[in-house]
Design a protein around this motif. Sequence first.
Motif, short mmCIF file in Angstrom:
data_model
loop_
_atom_site.label_atom_id
_atom_site.label_comp_id
_atom_site.label_asym_id
_atom_site.label_seq_id
_atom_site.Cartn_x
_atom_site.Cartn_y
_atom_site.Cartn_z
N MET A 1 8.80 -36.84 147.09
CA MET A 1 8.50 -37.87 148.07
C MET A 1 9.31 -39.11 147.72
O MET A 1 9.00 -39.82 146.75
CB MET A 1 7.01 -38.21 148.09
N LYS B 1 -5.32 -35.28 144.99
CA LYS B 1 -4.53 -36.27 144.27
C LYS B 1 -5.45 -37.21 143.52
O LYS B 1 -6.66 -37.22 143.76
CB LYS B 1 -3.64 -37.05 145.27
N HIS B 2 -4.88 -37.96 142.58
CA HIS B 2 -3.54 -37.93 142.03
C HIS B 2 -3.65 -37.23 140.69
O HIS B 2 -4.43 -37.68 139.83
CB HIS B 2 -3.02 -39.34 141.86
N GLU C 1 -4.47 -49.58 146.88
CA GLU C 1 -3.33 -49.48 145.95
C GLU C 1 -2.72 -50.83 145.61
O GLU C 1 -2.50 -51.66 146.48
CB GLU C 1 -2.25 -48.57 146.52
N ASP D 1 4.14 -38.25 143.94
CA ASP D 1 3.72 -39.42 144.68
C ASP D 1 5.01 -40.17 145.06
O ASP D 1 6.10 -39.81 144.66
CB ASP D 1 2.77 -40.28 143.83
N TRP D 2 4.86 -41.23 145.83
CA TRP D 2 6.01 -41.95 146.37
C TRP D 2 6.95 -42.40 145.25
O TRP D 2 6.62 -43.27 144.45
CB TRP D 2 5.52 -43.17 147.16
N ARG E 1 -8.12 -49.05 143.52
CA ARG E 1 -8.18 -47.72 144.14
C ARG E 1 -9.53 -47.03 143.93
O ARG E 1 -9.72 -45.92 144.40
CB ARG E 1 -7.01 -46.86 143.65
N PHE F 1 -2.62 -36.66 152.77
CA PHE F 1 -2.59 -36.89 151.31
C PHE F 1 -3.99 -37.31 150.88
O PHE F 1 -4.23 -38.42 150.46
CB PHE F 1 -1.55 -37.95 150.98
N PHE G 1 1.03 -41.41 139.41
CA PHE G 1 2.02 -42.37 138.92
C PHE G 1 1.94 -42.57 137.42
O PHE G 1 2.93 -42.89 136.77
CB PHE G 1 1.76 -43.74 139.57
C1 GLC Z 1 1.24 -44.06 147.78
C2 GLC Z 1 -0.01 -43.56 147.11
C3 GLC Z 1 -0.40 -42.17 147.53
C4 GLC Z 1 0.01 -41.94 148.97
C5 GLC Z 1 1.53 -41.95 149.01
C6 GLC Z 1 2.06 -41.79 150.44
O1 GLC Z 1 1.99 -44.82 146.89
O2 GLC Z 1 -0.07 -43.61 145.69
O3 GLC Z 1 -1.81 -42.03 147.33
O4 GLC Z 1 -0.48 -40.71 149.43
O5 GLC Z 1 2.08 -43.13 148.44
O6 GLC Z 1 1.74 -42.92 151.20
#
Ligand code: GLC
Length: 737
Positions: free
Chosen positions: A306, A195-196, A477, A274-275, A156, A142, A242
């Motif tokens: 995800m 990303k992002h 993050e 994203d997550w 970040r 990622f 996000f």
């Molecule tokens: C995180 C991050 C993203 C990362 C993803 C997987 O929250 O925002 O950059 O690749 O989750 O870990």
Amino acid sequence: MRNLKLTALGALACILLAGCAEKDDIERKVDELLSKMTLREKIGQMHQVSGGADLAEAAAKGEIGSILNCVDPDQINAVQRAAVEQSRLGIPVIVGRDVIHGFRTIFPIPLGLAATFDPELVEQGARVAAVEATASGVRWTFSPMLDIARDPRWGRVAEGSGEDPYLDTQMGVAMVRGYQGDDLADASSMAACIKHFVGYGAVEGGRDYNSTMISERSLRNTYFPAFKACVDAGALTLMTSFNEIDGIPSTGNDFLLRDVLRKEWGFDGMVVTDWNSSGEMIAHGFAKDLKQATEQSVNAGVDMDMMSFGFINFIEELVAEGKIKETTIDDAVRNILRLKFRLGLFDNPYVDASKTRAAAYTPESLEAARRSAAESAILLKNDGGVLPLDDVRTILVTGPMADAPYDQLGTWAFDGEPEHTVTPLAALRERYDVIYEPGLAYSRDRNTADLAKVRAAAARAEAVVVFVGEEAILSGEAHSLSVLNLQGAQSELIAEAAKSGKPVVVVVMAGRPLTIERDLANCDAMLYSFHPGTMGGEALADIIEGKISPSGKTPITFLRDAGQAPFYYNHNNSGRPCNGTETLLEDIPMQAGQTSLGCTSYYLDTGYGPLFPFGYGLSYTTFEYSGIALDSTTLSKDGVLGVEFDLTNTGGRDGVEVVQLYTRDLVGSVVRPVRELKRFERVALAAGETKHLRFEIPVADLAFWTRDMKYEVEPGEFQLWVAGDSASGEPHAFTVE
Ligand code: GLC
């Protein structure tokens, strides 16, 4: 000669035809497989879950398209065996991981990599990361994070390439190439994930996950370029961001994911959220529940989910209700299957666990990491040429970052192993007689009890080297800061060292540019090293002893105070630009008249300028630019701006200068930045050496999105600078007709 040309053309034609044939072959395989899949199996491909062998059962049922966060080759093979050998159609999973600046061998954090202004080296580092990660079974990273960042309060900023679209583009493309390699089907090829998408770095207040307000024109002129370049470079995947832009979360934004990404740019890769960014649209207030969030994400153009679990739980229902067309699902699954075919996962789904460890920490990998750490170090101050310390034997090494093997790796170094870290203390002990008094236990430590020991030790040393900065957890993050001064009692530690009267060198290891103006006043020299990774100690020791002359440049503006944020070099001029006549706080007379202080754009307390501008960095030598000459000062829109000049190393040591070329469009249908980086190049010069250099910038590179939202060059007056940073040099005028 003619035959040679025909042969070359023939070869090129064959390569192109072979590529087309392979592309057609993959499309045929994708369509053939898709035609056999049930809706449930299609939905399974769109579902990504974090885990390892515990997911084998779901994989055997065809309910998982991808796993993330497992790096154990045996567990990955277990999940893969279940998917390939037990599920009805045997579709392999793709394994994702945040391989952001190295896998086992950790390189400087991306902000540090950007400070190298060395795309070739960054590509090499990405290749190292891909070889190490794929040897564990990870085939998808990622990374690169392309978020333009203009506010160091945002944690970040550590993960991106700073504030400039051109540098961001060069670094992003280098990483895509390094990760994916020359042959996507090669076992060492790792799919990149740009990303992002998009605008995440513009979060208000620099507070992570916050709102952003970005016009379409700003998106196109500032935030899109690096993504578009990486799409053109063949990036295989993209991750949604996000944040919401003007109220629309990126994960539900069809303008971004369909109109721009697919229709305008022709992206045929795979889009992952994203997550749980799909599920977070509920908290945003954009979806009433996970089912609606799922509907919005899929219809906006997301292919894979995800960790919201919305896709696996609601798509079948949404299709039955006609809220999502099955053709939309087919398009998403095509993108996923295409990715897996391109990576050769159907032919080679398993990883050879016997080779996993041997792939890590090779001498070549460590050397690439050392070089990257060395080139990323920025010399901010060097009064009296205190550095290099090549005329002393006994030094005091102090500070909480001198021997911090875990924190030196920085954020997003999940798979780095601190036991492999070479710290500055270890490396300096091989070069000097070192007295070591940490003074503080960690960067936030406020306990000053040991500062007396530092004072006593300094008396026994010929010079003092203070290692300060941030623990790794303080950037990355969700780690935003509203105050950017050195944490804990670090500034007190530096001040204590200064009382010794010995030469004081401060080395800052951090995940962001901190506000270090008062610390600068208490030292003779300062090196800034954005968390330099596994080999950071070797690199910094090489610089401190003079084996290497520092060449890093600031990829992001350094502020005097966090209150100045956002501040960036490529800003618009405003109607009242600061003109140096401003009155500062301490100079304001009593009962000063309302308009007496200078009505321009500045702060009464911190004035206007930053502490250090974008592109800034000193060397152990000095450089002089001379004879700057344009081929022509009148150019057509389809012309080329040619510029030549001499660069001389006017000092006594060999060194490397990062030459930077900036332009300015003086008048536009919309206001234009006061400078824009258009080219840069690292130029090595021996002491006293002069090189004659030439750069060519197609006038087409001056295009921007105009008032009418057309991407074009507008005729008019321009300026060009050739300099060693974004605040230096003289403007050279030229006209585009
Ligand atoms: C995180 C991050 C993203 C990362 C993803 C997987 O929250 O925002 O950059 O690749 O989750 O870990």
